[in-house]
Design a protein around this motif. Structure first.
Motif, PDB file in Angstrom:
ATOM      1  N   GLN A   1      19.030   8.801 -28.395  1.00 32.93           N
ATOM      2  CA  GLN A   1      19.076   7.442 -28.261  1.00 32.93           C
ATOM      3  C   GLN A   1      17.485   6.831 -27.655  1.00 32.93           C
ATOM      4  O   GLN A   1      17.009   5.773 -28.187  1.00 32.93           O
ATOM      5  N   ARG A   2      16.790   7.754 -26.784  1.00 35.24           N
ATOM      6  CA  ARG A   2      15.458   7.325 -26.729  1.00 35.24           C
ATOM      7  C   ARG A   2      14.557   7.343 -27.912  1.00 35.24           C
ATOM      8  O   ARG A   2      13.723   6.636 -27.975  1.00 35.24           O
ATOM      9  N   LEU A   3      14.672   8.410 -28.618  1.00 37.86           N
ATOM     10  CA  LEU A   3      13.973   8.350 -30.010  1.00 37.86           C
ATOM     11  C   LEU A   3      14.128   7.242 -30.722  1.00 37.86           C
ATOM     12  O   LEU A   3      13.324   6.533 -31.330  1.00 37.86           O
ATOM     13  N   GLN A   4      15.321   7.074 -30.989  1.00 35.12           N
ATOM     14  CA  GLN A   4      15.914   5.632 -31.816  1.00 35.12           C
ATOM     15  C   GLN A   4      15.357   4.699 -31.343  1.00 35.12           C
ATOM     16  O   GLN A   4      14.686   3.840 -31.868  1.00 35.12           O
ATOM     17  N   GLU A   5      15.149   4.250 -30.021  1.00 37.43           N
ATOM     18  CA  GLU A   5      14.632   3.051 -29.320  1.00 37.43           C
ATOM     19  C   GLU A   5      13.225   3.103 -29.499  1.00 37.43           C
ATOM     20  O   GLU A   5      12.614   2.139 -29.882  1.00 37.43           O
ATOM     21  N   PHE A   6      12.596   4.179 -29.514  1.00 35.42           N
ATOM     22  CA  PHE A   6      11.067   4.377 -29.695  1.00 35.42           C
ATOM     23  C   PHE A   6      10.495   4.078 -30.992  1.00 35.42           C
ATOM     24  O   PHE A   6       9.706   3.253 -31.304  1.00 35.42           O
ATOM     25  N   PHE A   7      11.435   4.478 -31.840  1.00 36.44           N
ATOM     26  CA  PHE A   7      10.932   4.400 -33.387  1.00 36.44           C
ATOM     27  C   PHE A   7      11.694   3.292 -33.990  1.00 36.44           C
ATOM     28  O   PHE A   7      10.815   2.738 -35.089  1.00 36.44           O
TER      29      PHE A   7
END
Ligand code: AMP
Length: 420
Positions: free
Chosen positions: A177-183
């Protein structure tokens, strides 16, 4: 066509088989010392095993498998890696019912339809190990130590062992989830593959080789930021065990292995001097894999090392190869009347454990001696009918050039004693 091998494959000729013996024998020795036993698995398996075991979003499964229907209409795949087959064997042979951990190693060819280049082939060779049934961080450290020990025994230097933890099914969703938010704000700038990874396998956003994606990924959250307390403790314990064993490593938070089944420890070993394909080995934990393949929940860990790349690395570091055992004896025939007797002499030498050969082209004695020079045996026996009648042959020491007469009934002993 008839004289071209398929792209991405190699012939290993008798003149270079010594390299392979050396790599394989050294691996066998190290594994034996660490308590691993060899397993020999089929070169092909049911396609479904790799699709399940490797995850259908991985490059290997999506694009690189050699898959075909056999004559019975079953979908078969040439193994692209060793782990899935080892898991299948662990289950099929009920190895989980015996004492754990089960520690196994393998060596052999793997097949991936990838774009060939230096260090990347369509048929290549790996040595690998798999250990099932223990989550002990000491086992993670042991297999990394084993890999590094192997490279060191091969004389390699300048290696970098990179270690990371990719978490477990509890903490992985947080990272996703954090990766998706970041990208998310950069979606339009990502390469097409990463755009697809964004939805299907966001962890892989971290290891895209595209420069632009790497640039965009700077400052992205890493697995280490998201580890749950258990995973964090496990990773700390792995590092502690590595320290106990004196194994040098670097933590690389961006290291995510391409395959879905990895949990906790992931590692890769890099070496300079062999071009773009600098990874000479990698591995990690796969605590979810046995269950995915239909078995009881069972922790597992393993690695695979590429032999072609080890060869490139040794040669780029100027290391030489041990020679294969040379020929002990060449049997030359001085005149036609001696040739039947020479056949028996040759057979006796071989029966006595010596490596012996003779001419098969009807060469003159002079040409036979030249041939002996090329084959480079320790001794050449020269059988002439006159001496044979007296029960003797001439024996030439090829290193010193000295020649002496030896009674036939002592010949095998004489040569055995001098060629040990
Ligand atoms: P992997 O199974 O992808 O983790 O690969 C483990 C090791 O096998 C790599 O570090 C390489 O040394 C080697 N390897 C993987 N793919 C290839 C290939 N196509 N050609 C040669 N070596 C390879």
């Amino acid at each position: 066509m008839l004289t071209n091998r398929p792209r991405g494959t190699n012939d290993i000729l008798p003149a270079e088989i010594n390299k392979w013996y050396y790599l394989e024998e050294t691996f066998r020795q190290v594994c034996h010392q660490y308590g691993y036993g060899e397993i020999r698995l089929p070169i092909f398996e049911h396609t479904e095993l790799f699709v399940r075991g490797m995850g259908d979003t991985t490059d290997v499964v999506e694009k690189e498998m050699y898959t075909f229907n056999d004559r019975g209409g079953r979908s078969i795949t040439l193994r692209p890696e060793g782990t899935a087959g080892a898991v299948r064997a662990y289950l099929e042979n009920n190895l989980y019912a015996g004492p754990q951990p089960v520690k196994m190693y393998y060596l052999g060819p793997m097949f991936r339809y990838d774009r060939p280049q230096a260090g990347r082939y369509r048929q290549f060779h790996q040595v690998g190990i798999e250990a099932f049934g223990s989550h002990d961080p000491g086992l993670d450290a042991e297999i990394m130590a084993l890999a590094m020990d192997y490279y060191t025994r091969l004389g390699l230097s300048g290696l970098s062992l990179q270690v990371n933890s990719v978490g477990c099914p509890q903490c992985r969703p947080v990272l996703r989830q954090r990766l998706q938010e970041f990208f998310a704000p950069h979606m339009n700038q990502l390469c097409p593959e990463c755009r697809s990874r964004y939805h299907r396998n966001p962890l892989r956003l971290l290891d895209c080789k595209n420069e632009k994606c790497q640039e965009l990924g700077k400052g992205a959250p890493s697995a280490l930021d998201c580890l749950c307390p258990d995973c964090a403790a496990h990773f700390a314990a792995v590092r502690h065990q590595l320290d106990l064993l004196g194994v040098a490593y670097q933590v690389n938070p961006r290291l995510v292995r391409g395959l879905d089944y990895y949990t906790h420890t992931a590692f890769e070993i890099l070496v300079g001097g062999i071009g773009a394909q600098s990874a000479i080995g990698g591995g990690g934990r796969y605590n979810g894999l046995v269950e995915i393949c239909g078995g009881p929940p069972t922790p597992g860990i393993g690695f695979a090392l590429g032999l072609e790349r080890i060869i490139l690395a040794r040669e780029s570091q100027g290391l030489t190869w041990p020679r294969t055992r040379p020929l002990d004896v060449f049997v030359a025939v001085a005149d036609a009347a001696a040739s039947d007797r020479a056949v028996r002499i040759l057979a006796d030498l071989r029966a006595g454990g010596l490596a012996a050969d003779r001419d098969y082209l009807g060469r003159s004695l002079k040409a036979q001696m030249k041939q002996a020079g090329r084959l480079n045996p320790a001794y050449t026996v020269i059988a002439g009918s006159q001496e044979l009648e007296q029960g003797r042959v001439a024996v030439k020491d090829m290193a010193s050039g000295e020649q002496q007469t030896v009674p036939l009934d002592q010949l095998v002993d004489f040569l055995q004693g001098r060629t040990k």
